[in-house]
Design a protein around this motif. Structure first.
Motif, PDB file in Angstrom:
ATOM      1  N   TYR A   1      -8.328  -8.308   4.754  1.00 25.53           N
ATOM      2  CA  TYR A   1      -8.067  -9.366   3.608  1.00 25.53           C
ATOM      3  C   TYR A   1      -8.948  -8.814   2.370  1.00 25.53           C
ATOM      4  CZ  TYR A   1      -6.695 -11.906   7.682  1.00 25.53           C
ATOM      5  OH  TYR A   1      -6.201 -12.067   8.743  1.00 25.53           O
ATOM      6  N   LEU A   2      -9.465  -7.562   2.557  1.00 18.84           N
ATOM      7  CA  LEU A   2     -10.106  -7.003   1.117  1.00 18.84           C
ATOM      8  C   LEU A   2      -9.128  -6.169   0.672  1.00 18.84           C
ATOM      9  CD1 LEU A   2     -13.426  -6.078   2.378  1.00 18.84           C
ATOM     10  CD2 LEU A   2     -13.178  -7.699   0.983  1.00 18.84           C
ATOM     11  N   HIS A   3      -8.838  -5.894  -0.831  1.00 14.52           N
ATOM     12  CA  HIS A   3      -8.139  -4.770  -1.578  1.00 14.52           C
ATOM     13  C   HIS A   3      -6.669  -5.098  -1.168  1.00 14.52           C
ATOM     14  CE1 HIS A   3     -12.202  -3.304  -2.211  1.00 14.52           C
ATOM     15  NE2 HIS A   3     -12.271  -3.003  -0.942  1.00 14.52           N
ATOM     16  N   ILE A   4      -6.253  -6.252  -1.048  1.00 15.28           N
ATOM     17  CA  ILE A   4      -4.786  -6.174  -0.373  1.00 15.28           C
ATOM     18  C   ILE A   4      -3.993  -5.187  -1.174  1.00 15.28           C
ATOM     19  CG2 ILE A   4      -2.877  -7.860   0.047  1.00 15.28           C
ATOM     20  CD1 ILE A   4      -5.093  -9.993   0.870  1.00 15.28           C
ATOM     21  N   GLY A   5      -3.128  -4.611  -0.446  1.00 16.26           N
ATOM     22  CA  GLY A   5      -2.185  -3.541  -1.283  1.00 16.26           C
ATOM     23  C   GLY A   5      -2.697  -2.311  -1.727  1.00 16.26           C
ATOM     24  N   ASN A   6      -4.176  -2.416  -1.571  1.00 16.34           N
ATOM     25  CA  ASN A   6      -4.724  -1.103  -1.888  1.00 16.34           C
ATOM     26  C   ASN A   6      -5.627  -0.329  -0.844  1.00 16.34           C
ATOM     27  OD1 ASN A   6      -3.941  -0.918  -4.695  1.00 16.34           O
ATOM     28  ND2 ASN A   6      -5.478  -2.921  -4.934  1.00 16.34           N
ATOM     29  N   GLN A   7      -5.660  -0.946   0.144  1.00 14.71           N
ATOM     30  CA  GLN A   7      -6.373  -0.277   1.321  1.00 14.71           C
ATOM     31  C   GLN A   7      -5.275  -0.153   2.525  1.00 14.71           C
ATOM     32  OE1 GLN A   7      -9.636  -2.382   3.174  1.00 14.71           O
ATOM     33  NE2 GLN A   7      -8.558  -4.098   3.883  1.00 14.71           N
ATOM     34  N   ASP A   8      -5.477   0.755   3.340  1.00 16.98           N
ATOM     35  CA  ASP A   8      -4.540   0.997   4.582  1.00 16.98           C
ATOM     36  C   ASP A   8      -5.170   0.021   5.454  1.00 16.98           C
ATOM     37  OD1 ASP A   8      -2.628   2.215   6.114  1.00 16.98           O
ATOM     38  OD2 ASP A   8      -3.938   3.878   6.530  1.00 16.98           O
ATOM     39  N   ILE A   9      -4.188  -0.355   6.457  1.00 19.06           N
ATOM     40  CA  ILE A   9      -4.503  -1.077   7.645  1.00 19.06           C
ATOM     41  C   ILE A   9      -3.861  -0.421   9.070  1.00 19.06           C
ATOM     42  CG2 ILE A   9      -4.591  -3.463   8.793  1.00 19.06           C
ATOM     43  CD1 ILE A   9      -3.684  -4.457   5.971  1.00 19.06           C
TER      44      ILE A   9
ATOM     45  N   GLN B   1     -13.100  -7.141  19.789  1.00 13.19           N
ATOM     46  CA  GLN B   1     -12.558  -7.559  18.671  1.00 13.19           C
ATOM     47  C   GLN B   1     -11.209  -6.935  18.403  1.00 13.19           C
ATOM     48  OE1 GLN B   1     -13.051 -10.957  17.693  1.00 13.19           O
ATOM     49  NE2 GLN B   1     -14.209 -10.769  19.339  1.00 13.19           N
ATOM     50  N   GLY B   2     -10.541  -6.010  19.142  1.00 12.71           N
ATOM     51  CA  GLY B   2      -9.392  -5.331  18.986  1.00 12.71           C
ATOM     52  C   GLY B   2      -9.757  -4.011  18.033  1.00 12.71           C
ATOM     53  N   THR B   3      -8.757  -3.474  17.687  1.00  9.44           N
ATOM     54  CA  THR B   3      -8.825  -2.076  17.082  1.00  9.44           C
ATOM     55  C   THR B   3      -8.522  -1.762  15.576  1.00  9.44           C
ATOM     56  OG1 THR B   3      -6.611  -1.232  17.808  1.00  9.44           O
ATOM     57  CG2 THR B   3      -8.398  -1.073  19.491  1.00  9.44           C
ATOM     58  N   LEU B   4      -8.261  -3.222  14.967  1.00 10.83           N
ATOM     59  CA  LEU B   4      -7.715  -3.100  13.680  1.00 10.83           C
ATOM     60  C   LEU B   4      -8.606  -2.267  12.810  1.00 10.83           C
ATOM     61  CD1 LEU B   4      -4.930  -4.352  12.504  1.00 10.83           C
ATOM     62  CD2 LEU B   4      -6.714  -5.697  11.492  1.00 10.83           C
ATOM     63  N   THR B   5      -8.364  -1.340  11.891  1.00 14.56           N
ATOM     64  CA  THR B   5      -9.238  -0.526  10.972  1.00 14.56           C
ATOM     65  C   THR B   5      -8.592  -0.262   9.809  1.00 14.56           C
ATOM     66  OG1 THR B   5      -9.733   0.855  13.023  1.00 14.56           O
ATOM     67  CG2 THR B   5     -10.415   1.619  10.892  1.00 14.56           C
ATOM     68  N   CYS B   6      -9.315  -0.760   8.803  1.00 15.85           N
ATOM     69  CA  CYS B   6      -9.138  -0.647   7.261  1.00 15.85           C
ATOM     70  C   CYS B   6      -9.443   0.619   6.720  1.00 15.85           C
ATOM     71  CB  CYS B   6      -9.148  -1.793   6.457  1.00 15.85           C
ATOM     72  SG  CYS B   6      -8.718  -3.159   7.287  1.00 15.85           S
ATOM     73  N   PHE B   7      -8.876   1.400   5.589  1.00 14.52           N
ATOM     74  CA  PHE B   7      -9.550   2.630   4.797  1.00 14.52           C
ATOM     75  C   PHE B   7      -9.235   2.380   3.424  1.00 14.52           C
ATOM     76  CE2 PHE B   7      -8.690   4.362   8.927  1.00 14.52           C
ATOM     77  CZ  PHE B   7      -9.891   5.150   9.136  1.00 14.52           C
TER      78      PHE B   7
ATOM     79  N   TYR C   1       0.854  -1.319   0.028  1.00 14.27           N
ATOM     80  CA  TYR C   1       0.166   0.109   0.147  1.00 14.27           C
ATOM     81  C   TYR C   1       0.729   1.272   0.096  1.00 14.27           C
ATOM     82  CZ  TYR C   1      -3.778   3.348   1.508  1.00 14.27           C
ATOM     83  OH  TYR C   1      -4.429   4.387   1.476  1.00 14.27           O
ATOM     84  N   TYR C   2       1.905   1.252   0.878  1.00 11.64           N
ATOM     85  CA  TYR C   2       2.718   2.759   1.042  1.00 11.64           C
ATOM     86  C   TYR C   2       3.840   2.556  -0.261  1.00 11.64           C
ATOM     87  CZ  TYR C   2       0.073   4.580   5.102  1.00 11.64           C
ATOM     88  OH  TYR C   2      -0.839   4.602   5.854  1.00 11.64           O
ATOM     89  N   THR C   3       3.886   1.450  -0.986  1.00 17.75           N
ATOM     90  CA  THR C   3       4.821   1.901  -2.150  1.00 17.75           C
ATOM     91  C   THR C   3       4.292   2.574  -3.273  1.00 17.75           C
ATOM     92  OG1 THR C   3       4.479  -0.491  -3.068  1.00 17.75           O
ATOM     93  CG2 THR C   3       6.081  -0.245  -1.248  1.00 17.75           C
ATOM     94  N   LYS C   4       2.982   2.817  -3.358  1.00 16.51           N
ATOM     95  CA  LYS C   4       2.397   3.413  -4.122  1.00 16.51           C
ATOM     96  C   LYS C   4       2.092   4.850  -4.184  1.00 16.51           C
ATOM     97  CE  LYS C   4      -0.793   0.096  -4.344  1.00 16.51           C
ATOM     98  NZ  LYS C   4      -1.232  -1.173  -4.380  1.00 16.51           N
ATOM     99  N   ALA C   5       1.071   5.439  -5.369  1.00 13.98           N
ATOM    100  CA  ALA C   5       0.751   6.824  -5.121  1.00 13.98           C
ATOM    101  C   ALA C   5       0.227   7.276  -3.826  1.00 13.98           C
ATOM    102  CB  ALA C   5      -0.145   7.061  -6.096  1.00 13.98           C
ATOM    103  N   SER C   6       0.402   8.699  -3.609  1.00 15.07           N
ATOM    104  CA  SER C   6       0.049   9.086  -2.199  1.00 15.07           C
ATOM    105  C   SER C   6      -1.368   8.436  -1.767  1.00 15.07           C
ATOM    106  CB  SER C   6       0.168  10.367  -2.129  1.00 15.07           C
ATOM    107  OG  SER C   6      -0.141  11.019  -0.922  1.00 15.07           O
ATOM    108  N   PRO C   7      -1.353   7.911  -0.709  1.00 11.91           N
ATOM    109  CA  PRO C   7      -2.874   7.709  -0.253  1.00 11.91           C
ATOM    110  C   PRO C   7      -3.486   8.652   0.451  1.00 11.91           C
ATOM    111  CG  PRO C   7      -1.428   6.628   1.333  1.00 11.91           C
ATOM    112  CD  PRO C   7      -0.391   7.606   0.240  1.00 11.91           C
ATOM    113  N   ILE C   8      -3.174   9.933   0.785  1.00 11.04           N
ATOM    114  CA  ILE C   8      -3.663  10.649   1.594  1.00 11.04           C
ATOM    115  C   ILE C   8      -4.212  11.589   0.602  1.00 11.04           C
ATOM    116  CG2 ILE C   8      -3.356  12.392   3.507  1.00 11.04           C
ATOM    117  CD1 ILE C   8      -0.684  10.371   4.330  1.00 11.04           C
TER     118      ILE C   8
END
Ligand SMILES: C[S@@+](CC[C@H](N)C(=O)[O-])C[C@H]1O[C@@H](n2cnc3c(N)ncnc32)[C@H](O)[C@@H]1O
Length: 407
Positions: A269-277, A253-259, A36-43
């Protein structure tokens, strides 16, 4: 050559049978083949989420005011080195260093700014300050024994975490494996005893069936910082809380969040490499590991308190009195308030740790900005095209000129 990041993860699992969640997250965010962080700016608008630096330049401006006081308290070292780790697209560095021009020259002329970011894409604003350098890893940085401040915003929430679960009174690790080609989680023995040791913190109750994240890299990071910082401060801004809050009943269930494209889920496990975790930062760990490295706690407060104490209300009043068009005024006000509101970044936490520094209270800890003489000279930094157009995003119709009574 690598396939997609998902292919890389699948072949690791096929080779090893299973991998820790930390390895999965490391590969999904930073791995070869398109982490995810090797690609274009996610922000930003076209990315998946936005952060405080992309909200309003007053964020960097007010941090530079706090750094100015730290420099004074440290006896005005030359140089005063600011090391920003996880500098992303470099916007905080640009805003902060641009604002230095309004602070006394003795300080601004002696600031050196170092950007460190793992990501290849984070280059936009890196060289805007005349004394600036960039690296991709803190281990590469050879500036041992610096005097100054190590700064980060939303760095630690992006460190890979282990996931563990309490089962029949025993802590087990959740591994990632494949069943008929589908990613699934499977319990097993802990991959390292560091995970057990991690829970030796006050206020934690490990309830049966609950899932917890453990960020072992947070403590390693403090050790890395300690290696380079001889004297000075660490300012850590992120979302999270103390151990009792992170590991509480309500977070079973913890605090894991994806964007992904400004939508929040809890499925890594969705959008692997294309979503922030990300996961919430455990500030008890940072404080405890800091003490072990000679860093004392100089303040732990919400971002709302931090920016308010440094003078945000003063700048809002200044903005109000400015003779500018009402749309610009409203857009700036809206974004500035987002930094301190509950819906925005107000509940984020700021931890300040100090090593070999004076006992004097920091400006950010007490509401005393009316007495800070330096503020009287300072202008409001205004939104630029690099920042999020938050007002337009929320109220697209507000492009029209508003009557003064609305302000
Ligand atoms: C959530 S982004 C925040 C970026 C920026 N600080 C902001 O607030 O807009 C996290 C950043 O930290 C970087 N990062 C994560 N782990 C890192 C590490 N160990 N060393 C340096 N950078 C790291 C990522 O590449 C990414 O750019």
């Amino acid at each position: 050559m690598y396939g997609s990041v998902e292919d890389v993860i699948r072949s690791s699992i096929q080779e090893q049978g299973q991998i820790t969640f930390a390895e999965f997250m490391e590969k999904a965010l930073y791995g070869p083949g398109g982490g995810y962080y090797t690609k274009a700016s996610p922000i930003g608008t076209s990315g998946d989420y936005y952060t405080s630096p992309s909200t309003h330049p007053i964020f960097g401006g007010l941090i530079s005011v706090q750094l100015f006081q730290m420099w004074q308290l440290m006896g005005r070292p030359k140089p005063f080195t600011i090391v920003e780790v996880g500098s992303g697209n470099g916007l905080l560095k640009r805003d902060l260093t641009q604002y230095l021009q309004y602070l006394p020259e003795d300080f601004s002329n002696n600031v050196e700014y170092v950007c460190i970011d793992k990501s290849e894409q984070s280059k936009i604003e890196r060289n805007t300050h005349r004394k600036s350098i960039s690296y991709s890893d803190i281990a590469e940085y050879q500036g041992l024994g610096i005097e100054g401040c190590v700064l980060s915003n939303e760095l630690i929430d992006s460190f890979p975490v282990h996931r563990v679960q309490m089962k029949k009174g025993v802590l087990q690790e959740l591994y990632v494996t494949l069943r008929e080609g589908v990613f699934v989680e499977k319990g097993g023995a802990l991959s390292t005893q560091e995970l057990n040791a991690h829970f030796d913190q006050p206020g934690i109750k490990l309830n049966e069936g609950h899932v917890f994240e453990v960020n072992l890299n947070a403590c390693r990071w403090i050790k890395d910082v300690s290696r380079i910082l001889k004297r000075g401060y660490i300012i850590t801004v992120d979302y999270g809380g103390v151990a009792g809050e992170i590991y509480s009943e309500s977070k079973s269930q913890g605090t894991l969040t994806c964007f992904y494209r400004h939508v929040q889920t809890n499925n890594p496990y969705l959008h692997i490499g294309n979503q922030d975790i990300t996961s919430q930062v455990n500030y008890t760990t940072l404080t405890k590991c800091g003490l072990g490295q000679g860093f004392v706690n100089k303040g732990y407060l919400s971002q709302r308190e931090f920016l308010t104490n440094l003078g945000l209300p003063y700048f809002l009043r200044l903005l109000q009195a400015m003779d500018i068009d009402s749309h610009t005024k409203l857009a700036n006000r809206f974004s500035m308030l987002d930094l301190v509101s509950a819906e925005g970044f107000g509940d984020f936490k700021v931890l300040i740790q100090g090593k070999n520094v004076s006992n004097a209270a920091l400006w950010c800890r007490q509401l005393g900005f009316e007495e800070m003489p330096v503020l009287k000279e300072l202008p409001i930094p205004m939104l630029t095209e690099s920042h999020m157009p938050l007002l337009e995003g929320k109220y697209p119709h507000v492009r029209l000129e508003l009557p003064d009574t609305w302000m």
